[in-house]
Scaffold this active site. Sequence first.
Site, PDB file in Angstrom:
ATOM      1  N   GLY A  39       1.054  -1.310  -0.001  1.00  7.40           N
ATOM      2  CA  GLY A  39       0.243   0.026   0.295  1.00  7.40           C
ATOM      3  C   GLY A  39       0.916   1.222   0.237  1.00  7.40           C
ATOM      4  O   GLY A  39       0.314   2.108  -0.744  1.00  7.40           O
ATOM      5  N   ASP A  95       0.748   3.464   4.772  1.00 14.24           N
ATOM      6  CA  ASP A  95      -0.314   3.750   3.958  1.00 14.24           C
ATOM      7  C   ASP A  95      -1.280   4.342   5.056  1.00 14.24           C
ATOM      8  O   ASP A  95      -1.734   5.344   4.540  1.00 14.24           O
ATOM      9  CB  ASP A  95      -0.991   2.975   2.461  1.00 14.24           C
ATOM     10  CG  ASP A  95      -1.023   1.593   3.220  1.00 14.24           C
ATOM     11  OD1 ASP A  95      -0.765   1.348   5.130  1.00 14.24           O
ATOM     12  OD2 ASP A  95      -1.432   1.124   2.662  1.00 14.24           O
ATOM     13  N   ASP A  98      -4.704   0.915  11.055  1.00 14.27           N
ATOM     14  CA  ASP A  98      -5.999   1.607  10.693  1.00 14.27           C
ATOM     15  C   ASP A  98      -6.531   0.333  12.665  1.00 14.27           C
ATOM     16  O   ASP A  98      -6.494   1.807  13.681  1.00 14.27           O
ATOM     17  CB  ASP A  98      -7.241  -0.366  10.023  1.00 14.27           C
ATOM     18  CG  ASP A  98      -7.729   0.174   9.687  1.00 14.27           C
ATOM     19  OD1 ASP A  98      -8.999   0.780  10.892  1.00 14.27           O
ATOM     20  OD2 ASP A  98      -8.989  -1.071   9.091  1.00 14.27           O
ATOM     21  N   THR A 102      -0.992  -4.491  12.476  1.00 14.06           N
ATOM     22  CA  THR A 102       0.312  -5.001  11.290  1.00 14.06           C
ATOM     23  C   THR A 102       1.461  -4.214  11.650  1.00 14.06           C
ATOM     24  O   THR A 102       2.435  -4.529  12.455  1.00 14.06           O
ATOM     25  CB  THR A 102      -0.128  -3.486  10.064  1.00 14.06           C
ATOM     26  OG1 THR A 102      -1.290  -4.920   9.576  1.00 14.06           O
ATOM     27  CG2 THR A 102       0.560  -4.270   9.507  1.00 14.06           C
ATOM     28  N   LEU A 103       0.944  -2.078  12.162  1.00 10.00           N
ATOM     29  CA  LEU A 103       2.298  -1.542  12.664  1.00 10.00           C
ATOM     30  C   LEU A 103       3.246  -2.113  14.264  1.00 10.00           C
ATOM     31  O   LEU A 103       4.027  -1.861  14.006  1.00 10.00           O
ATOM     32  CB  LEU A 103       2.253  -0.248  12.623  1.00 10.00           C
ATOM     33  CG  LEU A 103       2.755   0.630  12.989  1.00 10.00           C
ATOM     34  CD1 LEU A 103       4.189   0.539  11.666  1.00 10.00           C
ATOM     35  CD2 LEU A 103       2.485   2.498  12.819  1.00 10.00           C
ATOM     36  N   LYS A 126      -7.050   5.691  11.160  1.00 10.04           N
ATOM     37  CA  LYS A 126      -8.470   5.932  11.183  1.00 10.04           C
ATOM     38  C   LYS A 126      -8.599   5.526  12.946  1.00 10.04           C
ATOM     39  O   LYS A 126      -8.645   4.489  12.731  1.00 10.04           O
ATOM     40  CB  LYS A 126      -8.543   4.690  10.688  1.00 10.04           C
ATOM     41  CG  LYS A 126      -9.380   4.827   9.164  1.00 10.04           C
ATOM     42  CD  LYS A 126     -10.421   3.889   8.872  1.00 10.04           C
ATOM     43  CE  LYS A 126     -10.236   3.431   7.320  1.00 10.04           C
ATOM     44  NZ  LYS A 126     -10.484   1.786   6.632  1.00 10.04           N
ATOM     45  N   PHE A 147     -14.003   2.823   4.330  1.00 11.05           N
ATOM     46  CA  PHE A 147     -13.081   2.869   3.632  1.00 11.05           C
ATOM     47  C   PHE A 147     -12.671   3.035   2.340  1.00 11.05           C
ATOM     48  O   PHE A 147     -13.110   3.423   1.372  1.00 11.05           O
ATOM     49  CB  PHE A 147     -12.980   0.747   3.255  1.00 11.05           C
ATOM     50  CG  PHE A 147     -12.180  -0.374   2.901  1.00 11.05           C
ATOM     51  CD1 PHE A 147     -11.287  -1.192   3.504  1.00 11.05           C
ATOM     52  CD2 PHE A 147     -11.894   0.414   1.083  1.00 11.05           C
ATOM     53  CE1 PHE A 147     -10.211  -1.638   3.274  1.00 11.05           C
ATOM     54  CE2 PHE A 147     -10.852  -1.196   1.142  1.00 11.05           C
ATOM     55  CZ  PHE A 147     -10.190  -1.845   1.824  1.00 11.05           C
ATOM     56  N   ASP A 154      -5.859  -0.223  -1.679  1.00 14.89           N
ATOM     57  CA  ASP A 154      -6.377  -1.114  -2.792  1.00 14.89           C
ATOM     58  C   ASP A 154      -7.811  -1.382  -2.274  1.00 14.89           C
ATOM     59  O   ASP A 154      -8.180  -1.339  -0.771  1.00 14.89           O
ATOM     60  CB  ASP A 154      -5.293  -2.257  -3.308  1.00 14.89           C
ATOM     61  CG  ASP A 154      -5.262  -3.639  -2.438  1.00 14.89           C
ATOM     62  OD1 ASP A 154      -4.760  -3.128  -0.949  1.00 14.89           O
ATOM     63  OD2 ASP A 154      -5.884  -4.592  -2.139  1.00 14.89           O
ATOM     64  N   ARG A 160      -5.325   1.237  -7.014  1.00 17.86           N
ATOM     65  CA  ARG A 160      -4.140   1.699  -6.355  1.00 17.86           C
ATOM     66  C   ARG A 160      -3.691   3.081  -7.022  1.00 17.86           C
ATOM     67  O   ARG A 160      -2.913   3.710  -6.589  1.00 17.86           O
ATOM     68  CB  ARG A 160      -2.838   0.312  -6.405  1.00 17.86           C
ATOM     69  CG  ARG A 160      -3.043  -0.617  -4.986  1.00 17.86           C
ATOM     70  CD  ARG A 160      -1.508  -1.476  -5.438  1.00 17.86           C
ATOM     71  NE  ARG A 160      -2.389  -2.741  -4.481  1.00 17.86           N
ATOM     72  CZ  ARG A 160      -2.381  -2.713  -3.542  1.00 17.86           C
ATOM     73  NH1 ARG A 160      -2.224  -1.974  -2.431  1.00 17.86           N
ATOM     74  NH2 ARG A 160      -2.352  -3.896  -2.868  1.00 17.86           N
TER      75      ARG A 160
HETATM   76  P1  IMP Z   1      -4.282  -2.015  10.169  1.00 17.05           P
HETATM   77  O1  IMP Z   1      -3.090  -3.489  11.102  1.00 17.05           O
HETATM   78  O2  IMP Z   1      -5.539  -2.696  10.616  1.00 17.05           O
HETATM   79  O3  IMP Z   1      -4.025  -1.484  11.476  1.00 17.05           O
HETATM   80  O4  IMP Z   1      -4.241  -2.437   8.790  1.00 17.05           O
HETATM   81  C1  IMP Z   1      -3.277  -1.735   8.289  1.00 17.05           C
HETATM   82  C2  IMP Z   1      -3.354  -2.217   6.817  1.00 17.05           C
HETATM   83  O5  IMP Z   1      -4.916  -2.412   6.543  1.00 17.05           O
HETATM   84  C3  IMP Z   1      -3.177  -1.339   6.078  1.00 17.05           C
HETATM   85  O6  IMP Z   1      -1.343  -1.104   5.783  1.00 17.05           O
HETATM   86  C4  IMP Z   1      -3.833  -1.647   4.544  1.00 17.05           C
HETATM   87  O7  IMP Z   1      -2.780  -2.001   4.011  1.00 17.05           O
HETATM   88  C5  IMP Z   1      -5.161  -2.254   5.120  1.00 17.05           C
HETATM   89  N1  IMP Z   1      -6.297  -1.203   5.274  1.00 17.05           N
HETATM   90  C6  IMP Z   1      -7.098  -0.877   6.254  1.00 17.05           C
HETATM   91  N2  IMP Z   1      -7.746   0.044   5.864  1.00 17.05           N
HETATM   92  C7  IMP Z   1      -8.092   0.031   4.592  1.00 17.05           C
HETATM   93  C8  IMP Z   1      -8.440   1.029   3.729  1.00 17.05           C
HETATM   94  O8  IMP Z   1      -9.650   1.576   4.147  1.00 17.05           O
HETATM   95  N3  IMP Z   1      -8.331   1.119   2.587  1.00 17.05           N
HETATM   96  C9  IMP Z   1      -7.069  -0.113   1.887  1.00 17.05           C
HETATM   97  N4  IMP Z   1      -6.912  -0.644   2.906  1.00 17.05           N
HETATM   98  C10 IMP Z   1      -6.663  -1.109   4.418  1.00 17.05           C
END
Ligand code: IMP
Length: 177
Positions: A39, A95, A98, A102-103, A126, A147, A154, A160
């Site tokens: 992303g 990117d 959320d 992941t981070l 978010k 979203f 994507d 993208r």
């Molecule tokens: P997290 O682990 O929930 O913070 O998710 C992070 C990953 O989910 C991001 O790096 C994106 O790849 C994907 N993601 C989360 N929200 C969105 C969105 O609104 N659009 C597209 N990808 C998203």
Amino acid sequence: MVRPLIPEADLARRVREIGEAITRDYAGRDLVIVSVLKGSFVFTADLVRAIEVPLRVEFFGVRSYGHRTESSGEVQITLDLAHPITGEDVLVVEDIVDTGLTLTYLLEQLRARGPRSVRVCALLHKPARCVRPVDIDYLGFTIDDVFVVGYGLDHAERYRNLPYVGVLGDGPEAAAR
Ligand code: IMP
């Protein structure tokens, strides 16, 4: 249907401002940019051209599991860094943050490799969906719980290439700050 949320000009202005801040903060140092695939590839490409300190770019590929079903926090590494980051000043470029799962996982992985410092730069945040709070040192925009696609983001690998960030579908009105 994609409804524009953050136009191209606003993205460009914010990327320039973040690049200037990073240039100021890292003056006199070398930087390792860790771009989180897929992303953040578009954001990274623009951001590195707005940074004026010497840097190298590494790519880290991750795939989040359960993100849209259950937030398990399980993350799979799909592409590892090509070089060590021991003793380096690392800037992670994401990117969107959320849930933060992941981070959180990624930062644990990177810190275990002995860098001198690790900071985070994210284009979007978010906060409404936050499960694991993470400090974002450089942030582009805070958005509502919608979203978004475009500018590298994507849905099922599509969109993208849109030059702006937009909201997918007929969801509620949303704002970016
Ligand atoms: P997290 O682990 O929930 O913070 O998710 C992070 C990953 O989910 C991001 O790096 C994106 O790849 C994907 N993601 C989360 N929200 C969105 C969105 O609104 N659009 C597209 N990808 C998203």
